[in-house]
Write an enzyme that holds these catalytic residues in place. Structure first.
Site, PDB file in Angstrom:
ATOM      1  N   GLU A  21      -6.532 -18.966  -3.661  1.00 59.68           N
ATOM      2  CA  GLU A  21      -7.144 -20.083  -2.939  1.00 59.68           C
ATOM      3  C   GLU A  21      -7.367 -19.656  -1.490  1.00 59.68           C
ATOM      4  O   GLU A  21      -8.464 -19.245  -1.112  1.00 59.68           O
ATOM      5  CB  GLU A  21      -6.270 -21.333  -3.013  1.00 59.68           C
ATOM      6  CG  GLU A  21      -6.902 -22.545  -2.340  1.00 59.68           C
ATOM      7  CD  GLU A  21      -5.950 -23.719  -2.223  1.00 59.68           C
ATOM      8  OE1 GLU A  21      -6.447 -24.848  -1.999  1.00 59.68           O
ATOM      9  OE2 GLU A  21      -4.720 -23.535  -2.322  1.00 59.68           O
ATOM     10  N   HIS A  41      -3.320 -30.039 -12.285  1.00 62.92           N
ATOM     11  CA  HIS A  41      -3.095 -29.664 -10.877  1.00 62.92           C
ATOM     12  C   HIS A  41      -3.410 -30.863  -9.999  1.00 62.92           C
ATOM     13  O   HIS A  41      -4.547 -31.085  -9.584  1.00 62.92           O
ATOM     14  CB  HIS A  41      -3.983 -28.471 -10.498  1.00 62.92           C
ATOM     15  CG  HIS A  41      -3.589 -27.826  -9.202  1.00 62.92           C
ATOM     16  ND1 HIS A  41      -3.227 -26.504  -9.106  1.00 62.92           N
ATOM     17  CD2 HIS A  41      -3.498 -28.318  -7.946  1.00 62.92           C
ATOM     18  CE1 HIS A  41      -2.927 -26.213  -7.851  1.00 62.92           C
ATOM     19  NE2 HIS A  41      -3.095 -27.306  -7.124  1.00 62.92           N
ATOM     20  N   GLY A  95       1.805 -24.288  -0.490  1.00 66.94           N
ATOM     21  CA  GLY A  95       1.834 -24.213   0.961  1.00 66.94           C
ATOM     22  C   GLY A  95       0.948 -23.090   1.453  1.00 66.94           C
ATOM     23  O   GLY A  95       0.032 -22.635   0.758  1.00 66.94           O
ATOM     24  N   HIS A 126      -1.355 -33.123  -6.837  1.00 63.96           N
ATOM     25  CA  HIS A 126      -0.183 -33.228  -5.965  1.00 63.96           C
ATOM     26  C   HIS A 126       0.201 -34.681  -5.717  1.00 63.96           C
ATOM     27  O   HIS A 126      -0.653 -35.510  -5.373  1.00 63.96           O
ATOM     28  CB  HIS A 126      -0.459 -32.542  -4.624  1.00 63.96           C
ATOM     29  CG  HIS A 126      -0.558 -31.059  -4.717  1.00 63.96           C
ATOM     30  ND1 HIS A 126       0.510 -30.230  -4.468  1.00 63.96           N
ATOM     31  CD2 HIS A 126      -1.603 -30.238  -5.043  1.00 63.96           C
ATOM     32  CE1 HIS A 126       0.131 -28.959  -4.623  1.00 63.96           C
ATOM     33  NE2 HIS A 126      -1.145 -28.943  -4.976  1.00 63.96           N
ATOM     34  N   ASP A 170      -6.573 -31.593  -7.563  1.00 65.92           N
ATOM     35  CA  ASP A 170      -5.760 -31.102  -6.457  1.00 65.92           C
ATOM     36  C   ASP A 170      -5.139 -32.260  -5.682  1.00 65.92           C
ATOM     37  O   ASP A 170      -3.960 -32.553  -5.831  1.00 65.92           O
ATOM     38  CB  ASP A 170      -6.562 -30.195  -5.536  1.00 65.92           C
ATOM     39  CG  ASP A 170      -5.670 -29.316  -4.667  1.00 65.92           C
ATOM     40  OD1 ASP A 170      -4.472 -29.175  -4.987  1.00 65.92           O
ATOM     41  OD2 ASP A 170      -6.172 -28.740  -3.680  1.00 65.92           O
ATOM     42  N   ASP A 178       1.889 -35.977  -3.224  1.00 68.77           N
ATOM     43  CA  ASP A 178       1.661 -36.396  -1.843  1.00 68.77           C
ATOM     44  C   ASP A 178       0.188 -36.324  -1.457  1.00 68.77           C
ATOM     45  O   ASP A 178      -0.161 -36.606  -0.308  1.00 68.77           O
ATOM     46  CB  ASP A 178       2.511 -35.573  -0.869  1.00 68.77           C
ATOM     47  CG  ASP A 178       2.344 -34.077  -1.059  1.00 68.77           C
ATOM     48  OD1 ASP A 178       1.693 -33.655  -2.027  1.00 68.77           O
ATOM     49  OD2 ASP A 178       2.885 -33.308  -0.234  1.00 68.77           O
ATOM     50  N   HIS A 195       0.363 -21.206  -7.142  1.00 73.16           N
ATOM     51  CA  HIS A 195      -0.823 -21.282  -6.295  1.00 73.16           C
ATOM     52  C   HIS A 195      -1.224 -19.856  -5.899  1.00 73.16           C
ATOM     53  O   HIS A 195      -0.450 -19.151  -5.240  1.00 73.16           O
ATOM     54  CB  HIS A 195      -0.523 -22.074  -5.016  1.00 73.16           C
ATOM     55  CG  HIS A 195      -0.669 -23.552  -5.172  1.00 73.16           C
ATOM     56  ND1 HIS A 195       0.256 -24.330  -5.835  1.00 73.16           N
ATOM     57  CD2 HIS A 195      -1.638 -24.413  -4.731  1.00 73.16           C
ATOM     58  CE1 HIS A 195      -0.122 -25.600  -5.789  1.00 73.16           C
ATOM     59  NE2 HIS A 195      -1.274 -25.680  -5.129  1.00 73.16           N
TER      60      HIS A 195
END
Length: 412
Positions: free
Chosen positions: A218, A27, A188, A29, A318, A31, A215
């Site tokens: 969370e 996991h 998102g 990302h 993350d 970006d 996701h």
């Protein structure tokens, strides 16, 4: 579930450099893992304004801005990273450096997730964006290989929850399954956007035997997790930390003493008994408020409770830029908080191995390699890393006298 004191840990064993041990990242990302120097250079070329053009100050700004306790504010930091990832060359560079940074941290297998629909403002098509990222990943893998190391990285294509492009992005992922794409995700704003919004996309993915992680658990709680399993057909839960809200402490008096018993609700029981992998991200969970019901420090993160109860726990970063962390750093924080030995680090790493979207033969080969390296490390530590042992380690102080950092990746 008592933990040793840090003083005990510091005097009971040699120091181990976790960067030198092979790790698996599930996991992470794209970006959320840019180098500040790269952001500054790319922003300068496009005219995008940044909070700072000093690399260290910009790095600090990302961490401080993300450390708000709000997922919404955490996500705002991505406006700057996504803004500089809109061209073919920028995507190639970011992906290449992403792989190089993982390898530097000892990661030998990673799955990088990103949302192509957010990278189209300069004229790229969805397919061109995926191809650019794959080009960068392959360049990064080749660079690591040429340096004598090894790393393999696959793409997880993500659809944004608040948009209505789920089916289109699912088709994109399947279309590139033979070009480096290994899975699908939705991400998102979680609260108010249940996976059931994408039922058609998830049905298409299931019909095409394409793996899914979602996701859930969370920013939203148990309903989100339930929906991810039912409508999303999730094979893994992205974060999933709030499954701990379905674990209850019952206190009864026995012989004049209060005796506590932990019981699992139906959902927690289902997730635990079926060993659905949890992609836990300790630092990020703390930053975004995902674990607010349990505390405000890493030592209060429910990862230890979940581990003790037999949940399928994996450790992840993350967003390395926003959390100012690495996978080695996350394990280091857990070692400091809970006194874990190398046996526990290995257990959680193997959980990640078997949760990957690799074919089973590749998982077994990866497991053999990782076990061999950890066994060698345990021999070096003179058997201190058994279930009662300790590893002296600081999240911010990696020792380099245990192994050469040059050996941090698998030899080709």
């Amino acid at each position: 579930m008592t933990n040793p004191t840090s003083e005990h840990a510091a005097t009971s064993a040699p120091v181990v450099d976790l960067k030198s041990l092979p790790k698996v990242s599930l996991h992470d990302h794209l970006d959320g893992g840019l180098r500040p120097e790269t952001i500054i250079e790319l922003a300068g070329a496009t005219g995008h304004l940044l909070p700072s053009t000093d690399p260290e100050k910009l790095r600090e700004w990302f961490v401080q801005s993300a450390d708000s306790g709000s997922l919404e504010r955490y996500l705002e930091t991505f406006e700057h990273t996504v803004a500089v990832m809109q061209t073919h060359d920028a995507l190639v560079r970011v992906a290449r450096e992403f792989v190089e940074d993982l390898a530097e941290d000892g990661v030998v297998y990673g799955e990088v997730r990103w949302a192509p629909e957010q990278h189209l403002t300069a004229g790229l098509s969805l397919d061109e964006a995926v191809e650019a990222v794959q080009e960068g990943l392959e360049e990064g893998m080749d660079t690591v290989d040429e340096a004598g190391g090894y790393i393999e990285v696959g793409q997880i294509i993500t659809a944004m929850r608040h948009a209505d492009r789920g089916s289109e992005i699912a088709q994109l992922a399947v279309r590139h399954r033979d070009n480096g794409v290994v899975g699908f995700d939705i991400a998102g704003a979680e609260d108010g956007f249940l996976p059931s919004r994408f039922s058609e996309a998830f049905t298409y993915l299931a019909e095409n035997n394409f793996p899914v992680t979602v996701h859930a658990g969370e920013a939203a709680g148990l309903e989100s997790i339930q929906d991810a399993l039912v409508h999303g057909r999730a094979l893994r839960l992205g974060h999933g930390v709030r499954i701990a809200e379905d674990i209850h402490l019952d206190v009864q008096e026995e012989d004049g003493n209060d005796v506590g018993t932990l019981t699992l609700g139906d959902l927690a029981q289902w997730v635990r008994d079926r060993q659905i992998p949890l992609e836990l991200c300790p630092s990020s969970n703390l930053q975004t408020g995902a674990m607010a019901a349990f505390g405000t420090t890493i030592a209060e993160h429910p990862i230890e409770l979940l581990h003790q109860l037999g949940f399928n726990v994996t450790v992840n970063t993350d967003n390395r830029l926003m959390s100012g962390t690495t996978l080695s750093g996350e394990f280091g924080l857990l070692i400091e908080a809970f006194g874990y030995g190398l046996d526990t680090v290995l257990e959680m790493t193997l959980n990640a191995v078997h949760a990957t979207f690799l074919p089973i033969e590749a998982r077994e080969e990866l497991e053999d390699f990782i076990v061999e390296h950890y066994e060698n490390a345990m021999d070096e530590l003179d058997d201190f890393a058994d279930s009662e042992g300790f590893v002296a380690f600081s999240a911010d102080d990696f020792a380099d006298d245990f192994m050469d950092e040059d050996e941090s990746t698998l030899e080709s």
